[in-house]
Design a protein around this motif. Sequence first.
Motif, PDB file in Angstrom:
ATOM      1  N   UNK A 112     -14.295  -7.988  -8.572  1.00 47.20           N
ATOM      2  CA  UNK A 112     -14.884  -8.136  -7.245  1.00 47.20           C
ATOM      3  C   UNK A 112     -14.407  -6.972  -6.375  1.00 47.20           C
ATOM      4  N   UNK A 113     -15.252  -5.954  -6.257  1.00 44.91           N
ATOM      5  CA  UNK A 113     -14.799  -4.778  -5.502  1.00 44.91           C
ATOM      6  C   UNK A 113     -15.378  -4.753  -4.089  1.00 44.91           C
ATOM      7  N   UNK A 114     -15.549  -5.932  -3.514  1.00 44.33           N
ATOM      8  CA  UNK A 114     -16.016  -6.043  -2.130  1.00 44.33           C
ATOM      9  C   UNK A 114     -14.979  -5.390  -1.196  1.00 44.33           C
ATOM     10  N   UNK A 115     -15.438  -4.583  -0.238  1.00 44.01           N
ATOM     11  CA  UNK A 115     -14.478  -3.902   0.641  1.00 44.01           C
ATOM     12  C   UNK A 115     -13.540  -4.856   1.381  1.00 44.01           C
ATOM     13  N   UNK A 116     -14.018  -6.039   1.746  1.00 42.64           N
ATOM     14  CA  UNK A 116     -13.152  -6.976   2.472  1.00 42.64           C
ATOM     15  C   UNK A 116     -11.988  -7.416   1.595  1.00 42.64           C
ATOM     16  N   UNK A 117     -12.266  -7.574   0.296  1.00 42.25           N
ATOM     17  CA  UNK A 117     -11.191  -7.954  -0.629  1.00 42.25           C
ATOM     18  C   UNK A 117     -10.272  -6.759  -0.888  1.00 42.25           C
ATOM     19  N   UNK A 118     -10.854  -5.594  -1.106  1.00 40.72           N
ATOM     20  CA  UNK A 118     -10.043  -4.417  -1.423  1.00 40.72           C
ATOM     21  C   UNK A 118      -9.132  -4.037  -0.256  1.00 40.72           C
ATOM     22  N   UNK A 119      -9.615  -4.255   0.971  1.00 39.67           N
ATOM     23  CA  UNK A 119      -8.794  -3.974   2.149  1.00 39.67           C
ATOM     24  C   UNK A 119      -7.536  -4.846   2.154  1.00 39.67           C
ATOM     25  N   UNK A 120      -7.731  -6.143   1.850  1.00 40.41           N
ATOM     26  CA  UNK A 120      -6.572  -7.055   1.828  1.00 40.41           C
ATOM     27  C   UNK A 120      -5.668  -6.769   0.635  1.00 40.41           C
ATOM     28  N   UNK A 121      -6.295  -6.390  -0.476  1.00 45.56           N
ATOM     29  CA  UNK A 121      -5.497  -6.086  -1.663  1.00 45.56           C
ATOM     30  C   UNK A 121      -4.570  -4.893  -1.403  1.00 45.56           C
ATOM     31  N   UNK A 122      -5.074  -3.888  -0.683  1.00 45.69           N
ATOM     32  CA  UNK A 122      -4.228  -2.727  -0.352  1.00 45.69           C
ATOM     33  C   UNK A 122      -3.007  -3.181   0.448  1.00 45.69           C
ATOM     34  N   UNK A 123      -3.210  -4.137   1.356  1.00 45.34           N
ATOM     35  CA  UNK A 123      -2.082  -4.626   2.167  1.00 45.34           C
ATOM     36  C   UNK A 123      -1.132  -5.476   1.335  1.00 45.34           C
ATOM     37  N   UNK A 124      -1.690  -6.261   0.388  1.00 46.82           N
ATOM     38  CA  UNK A 124      -0.826  -7.054  -0.503  1.00 46.82           C
ATOM     39  C   UNK A 124       0.057  -6.149  -1.356  1.00 46.82           C
ATOM     40  N   UNK A 125      -0.501  -5.015  -1.781  1.00 44.19           N
ATOM     41  CA  UNK A 125       0.263  -4.099  -2.639  1.00 44.19           C
ATOM     42  C   UNK A 125       1.397  -3.421  -1.880  1.00 44.19           C
ATOM     43  N   UNK A 126       1.232  -3.242  -0.576  1.00 44.00           N
ATOM     44  CA  UNK A 126       2.199  -2.489   0.237  1.00 44.00           C
ATOM     45  C   UNK A 126       3.549  -3.208   0.254  1.00 44.00           C
ATOM     46  N   UNK A 127       4.586  -2.538  -0.205  1.00 44.47           N
ATOM     47  CA  UNK A 127       5.912  -3.162  -0.294  1.00 44.47           C
ATOM     48  C   UNK A 127       6.441  -3.570   1.072  1.00 44.47           C
ATOM     49  N   UNK A 128       5.919  -2.976   2.158  1.00 43.30           N
ATOM     50  CA  UNK A 128       6.407  -3.298   3.499  1.00 43.30           C
ATOM     51  C   UNK A 128       5.698  -4.487   4.133  1.00 43.30           C
ATOM     52  N   UNK A 129       4.717  -5.067   3.435  1.00 41.94           N
ATOM     53  CA  UNK A 129       4.027  -6.242   3.986  1.00 41.94           C
ATOM     54  C   UNK A 129       4.973  -7.445   3.915  1.00 41.94           C
ATOM     55  N   UNK A 130       5.286  -8.065   5.067  1.00 43.48           N
ATOM     56  CA  UNK A 130       6.240  -9.180   5.053  1.00 43.48           C
ATOM     57  C   UNK A 130       5.609 -10.462   4.482  1.00 43.48           C
ATOM     58  N   UNK A 131       6.478 -11.384   4.114  1.00 43.29           N
ATOM     59  CA  UNK A 131       6.033 -12.640   3.481  1.00 43.29           C
ATOM     60  C   UNK A 131       4.965 -13.358   4.303  1.00 43.29           C
ATOM     61  N   UNK A 132       5.168 -13.435   5.616  1.00 42.35           N
ATOM     62  CA  UNK A 132       4.215 -14.216   6.425  1.00 42.35           C
ATOM     63  C   UNK A 132       2.824 -13.589   6.362  1.00 42.35           C
ATOM     64  N   UNK A 133       2.736 -12.259   6.309  1.00 45.94           N
ATOM     65  CA  UNK A 133       1.437 -11.594   6.200  1.00 45.94           C
ATOM     66  C   UNK A 133       0.910 -11.706   4.770  1.00 45.94           C
ATOM     67  N   UNK A 134       1.803 -11.590   3.796  1.00 43.14           N
ATOM     68  CA  UNK A 134       1.407 -11.682   2.385  1.00 43.14           C
ATOM     69  C   UNK A 134       0.699 -13.012   2.125  1.00 43.14           C
ATOM     70  N   UNK A 135       1.256 -14.096   2.693  1.00 42.36           N
ATOM     71  CA  UNK A 135       0.700 -15.437   2.479  1.00 42.36           C
ATOM     72  C   UNK A 135      -0.726 -15.525   3.033  1.00 42.36           C
ATOM     73  N   UNK A 136      -0.920 -14.992   4.221  1.00 39.93           N
ATOM     74  CA  UNK A 136      -2.249 -15.050   4.857  1.00 39.93           C
ATOM     75  C   UNK A 136      -3.245 -14.181   4.089  1.00 39.93           C
ATOM     76  N   UNK A 137      -2.795 -12.986   3.691  1.00 35.42           N
ATOM     77  CA  UNK A 137      -3.686 -12.080   2.948  1.00 35.42           C
ATOM     78  C   UNK A 137      -4.082 -12.692   1.613  1.00 35.42           C
ATOM     79  N   UNK A 138      -3.126 -13.352   0.950  1.00 30.35           N
ATOM     80  CA  UNK A 138      -3.442 -13.961  -0.347  1.00 30.35           C
ATOM     81  C   UNK A 138      -4.437 -15.104  -0.176  1.00 30.35           C
TER      82      UNK A 138
END
Length: 226
Positions: free
Chosen positions: A13-39
Amino acid sequence: MQPRTNGRSILVVDHPALQDRLAQLRDRNTPTRSFRVLLEHVGALLAYEATRSLPTREVDVETPLLSMKAARIAQPPVIAPILRAGLGLVPGFLQIVEDAVVAHLGFYRDPQTLQAVPYYANIPARLDGRRVFVLDPMLATGASGIAALRLLATHGASEVTFVSVIAAPEGIAAIQAAFPDVRIVVGAVDAELNEHGYIVPGLGDAGDRLFGSLTSLPTFVAPRSL
Ligand code: URA
């Protein structure tokens, strides 16, 4: 962008809305509270594509203006998160299929055999004819995925979709070899596994990042049998 498919068994699923969130999930600096919402968001976007072919039934509806025929989902699907990281996809999935039945599957790795052994399974007694969606954010070696699919097959599951955020080619190959009829829906296919079984580049340990834990080594008492 259209979802990419390889035959009928894998959908990326290469929808831009998903890929945008996936980039943030991959970022090591994304904190847990944001990771949970993005997932959760990624879970909903994957669910939207994964459930596209759910059977519907015709119903009569009275709108304020007219009577009409409309479509409802024929039967609530079953979603089966693999503990613990699979839990992070459940809220998003339930936004799309609100009446889904949630099964739970937990496995540990036997230190001697290195096999995935179930330590917890809460599954409807019979799954014949039910659409089942296995949820695991990281399809790495495929060992726990295959164990989950085996367990579900003993309950009669035959229409199963495996849903992951990131898959390794090794995990996809393992699932396809063991269960050629299982459909796989993912957000990305990464390069490979490293020597520790982590997907690279990946996003690290999904369970630790979701729950804010520091180690992925669980402490539990293994039951004698399930
Ligand atoms: N499980 C994870 O959480 N991450 C990986 O990279 C592989 C398995």
